[in-house]
Write a protein that holds these residues in place. Sequence first.
Motif, PDB file in Angstrom:
ATOM      1  N   ALA A  57       0.833  -1.209   0.000  1.00  0.00           N
ATOM      2  CA  ALA A  57       0.000   0.000   0.000  1.00  0.00           C
ATOM      3  C   ALA A  57       0.865   1.256   0.000  1.00  0.00           C
ATOM      4  O   ALA A  57       0.568   2.222  -0.723  1.00  0.00           O
ATOM      5  CB  ALA A  57      -0.932  -0.017   1.210  1.00  0.00           C
ATOM      6  N   TRP A 100       0.922   3.931  -3.178  1.00  0.00           N
ATOM      7  CA  TRP A 100      -0.061   4.891  -2.694  1.00  0.00           C
ATOM      8  C   TRP A 100      -0.265   6.061  -3.649  1.00  0.00           C
ATOM      9  O   TRP A 100      -1.393   6.505  -3.866  1.00  0.00           O
ATOM     10  CB  TRP A 100       0.356   5.408  -1.316  1.00  0.00           C
ATOM     11  N   ASP A 101       0.765   6.533  -4.258  1.00  0.00           N
ATOM     12  CA  ASP A 101       0.646   7.714  -5.123  1.00  0.00           C
ATOM     13  C   ASP A 101       0.126   7.386  -6.514  1.00  0.00           C
ATOM     14  O   ASP A 101      -0.454   8.249  -7.174  1.00  0.00           O
ATOM     15  CB  ASP A 101       2.004   8.417  -5.258  1.00  0.00           C
ATOM     16  N   ARG A 124      -3.206   3.118  -5.931  1.00  0.00           N
ATOM     17  CA  ARG A 124      -3.571   2.727  -4.568  1.00  0.00           C
ATOM     18  C   ARG A 124      -4.726   1.736  -4.534  1.00  0.00           C
ATOM     19  O   ARG A 124      -4.645   0.725  -3.889  1.00  0.00           O
ATOM     20  CB  ARG A 124      -3.831   3.957  -3.719  1.00  0.00           C
ATOM     21  N   TRP A 125      -5.823   2.005  -5.229  1.00  0.00           N
ATOM     22  CA  TRP A 125      -6.967   1.084  -5.134  1.00  0.00           C
ATOM     23  C   TRP A 125      -6.691  -0.210  -5.878  1.00  0.00           C
ATOM     24  O   TRP A 125      -7.157  -1.279  -5.481  1.00  0.00           O
ATOM     25  CB  TRP A 125      -8.266   1.757  -5.577  1.00  0.00           C
ATOM     26  N   LEU A 157      -4.516  -2.354  -3.547  1.00  0.00           N
ATOM     27  CA  LEU A 157      -5.321  -2.917  -2.456  1.00  0.00           C
ATOM     28  C   LEU A 157      -6.293  -3.986  -2.968  1.00  0.00           C
ATOM     29  O   LEU A 157      -6.519  -5.002  -2.293  1.00  0.00           O
ATOM     30  CB  LEU A 157      -6.068  -1.801  -1.723  1.00  0.00           C
TER      31      LEU A 157
END
Length: 128
Positions: free
Chosen positions: A70, A74-75, A78-79, A82
Motif C-alpha cells: 500500500a 499509494w501515489d 492505490r486502489w 489494495l
Amino acid sequence: MTIDTQSQRAKHGPLRRIIGSVFAILHTRLELVGIELAEEKDRLLAVLFLGLAAMMLATMALIALTVLIAVTFWDTFRWQALAGIAIVYALAALFCAVRARNGLRNAPIVFEAMLNEFDKDREIFRRH
C-alpha cells in the motif's frame, strides 16, 4: 456334601474361565482405548499449538506485506494495489478452506487398532 461341592465347581470351572477370559480381554481393550486417547490428545495439542503459531506469524507477515504494498503504490495505483492484495488473500483463504475440509474428510479412523482387536476377538469366539 464334598461331592456336591466338587461337582458344582467342575460345572462352573469352564464358565468361570470363560468369564475370566472375557474380563481379561475387556481389560486389555480398555487399556488400548486409554493409550489411543492419550496419543490422540498429544497429537491434537501439538497440531493445535503449531497451527496457532503459524496463523499468528502469517498474520503478522500479511499485515507487513499489505502495508508495504500500500505504501509503495499509494501515489499511483492505490486502489488497484489494495484490490490485488484482497484477491490474493481471498484465493489463499479459499485454498486453506478446501485443504481443511479435505483434511477432515480424510482423517484417520479413531480407535482403529481397538476396533481391529475387537474384530479378531469376535472371530475367535465365533470359531469356538
